[in-house]
Design a protein around this motif. Sequence first.
Motif, PDB file in Angstrom:
ATOM      1  N   ALA A  98       0.950  -0.945  -0.459  1.00 13.33           N
ATOM      2  CA  ALA A  98       0.124  -0.020  -0.301  1.00 13.33           C
ATOM      3  C   ALA A  98       0.688   1.014   0.175  1.00 13.33           C
ATOM      4  CB  ALA A  98      -0.868  -0.134   0.946  1.00 13.33           C
ATOM      5  N   GLN A  99       0.716   1.995  -1.073  1.00  9.37           N
ATOM      6  CA  GLN A  99       1.541   2.516  -0.338  1.00  9.37           C
ATOM      7  C   GLN A  99       0.920   4.091   0.489  1.00  9.37           C
ATOM      8  OE1 GLN A  99       1.004   6.190  -4.605  1.00  9.37           O
ATOM      9  NE2 GLN A  99       1.316   4.351  -5.486  1.00  9.37           N
ATOM     10  N   LYS A 100      -0.057   4.029   1.218  1.00  5.38           N
ATOM     11  CA  LYS A 100      -0.302   5.174   1.715  1.00  5.38           C
ATOM     12  C   LYS A 100      -1.057   4.132   3.105  1.00  5.38           C
ATOM     13  CE  LYS A 100      -2.839   8.588  -0.833  1.00  5.38           C
ATOM     14  NZ  LYS A 100      -3.867   9.691  -2.044  1.00  5.38           N
ATOM     15  N   ASP A 101      -0.956   4.916   4.737  1.00  7.45           N
ATOM     16  CA  ASP A 101      -1.369   4.225   5.887  1.00  7.45           C
ATOM     17  C   ASP A 101      -2.840   4.585   6.189  1.00  7.45           C
ATOM     18  OD1 ASP A 101      -1.162   2.748   7.549  1.00  7.45           O
ATOM     19  OD2 ASP A 101      -0.041   3.251   8.790  1.00  7.45           O
ATOM     20  N   ASP A 102      -3.463   4.281   5.455  1.00  9.05           N
ATOM     21  CA  ASP A 102      -4.846   4.918   5.050  1.00  9.05           C
ATOM     22  C   ASP A 102      -5.684   3.562   5.765  1.00  9.05           C
ATOM     23  OD1 ASP A 102      -5.333   4.434   3.015  1.00  9.05           O
ATOM     24  OD2 ASP A 102      -5.405   6.710   1.835  1.00  9.05           O
ATOM     25  N   GLN A 103      -7.049   4.656   6.229  1.00  8.35           N
ATOM     26  CA  GLN A 103      -8.066   3.907   5.972  1.00  8.35           C
ATOM     27  C   GLN A 103      -8.319   2.495   4.541  1.00  8.35           C
ATOM     28  OE1 GLN A 103      -9.766   2.812   8.969  1.00  8.35           O
ATOM     29  NE2 GLN A 103     -11.065   1.549   8.577  1.00  8.35           N
TER      30      GLN A 103
END
Length: 116
Positions: A98-103
């Motif tokens: 995942a590029q981002k650590d978000d929901q």
Amino acid sequence: MRAILPMTVALLLVGCASSTMEAARNGAPTAQLASHKAPDLVAQCIQFSWQEERAFGVDASGYLQARKTGGFTVYTREAESFVDVYAQAGGTRVDYYAQKDDQVALQRKAAAATCL
């Protein structure tokens, strides 16, 4: 002429996603998962789960592609999240990136985990 522009845009997006995925693969996956199911079944399940509009709304996308080195890759637009699905002794290994650590990344990881 009208058909050339959409095809060009599609090829550019695939090229951008591919370079993003290769850069991510040079590091460690965000998560590693395992399954006793066949790789093609796991990959198809992840693809369908990521296309679920009720879970992901307008971001619902999942594209399945066979890998030259064996296995499959399932990815989203711009490869914000993707999995590499490989055969391993006794089942399947899934590397999640995942590029981002978000929901949304957590939701995609959870959706992938339901396919194991």
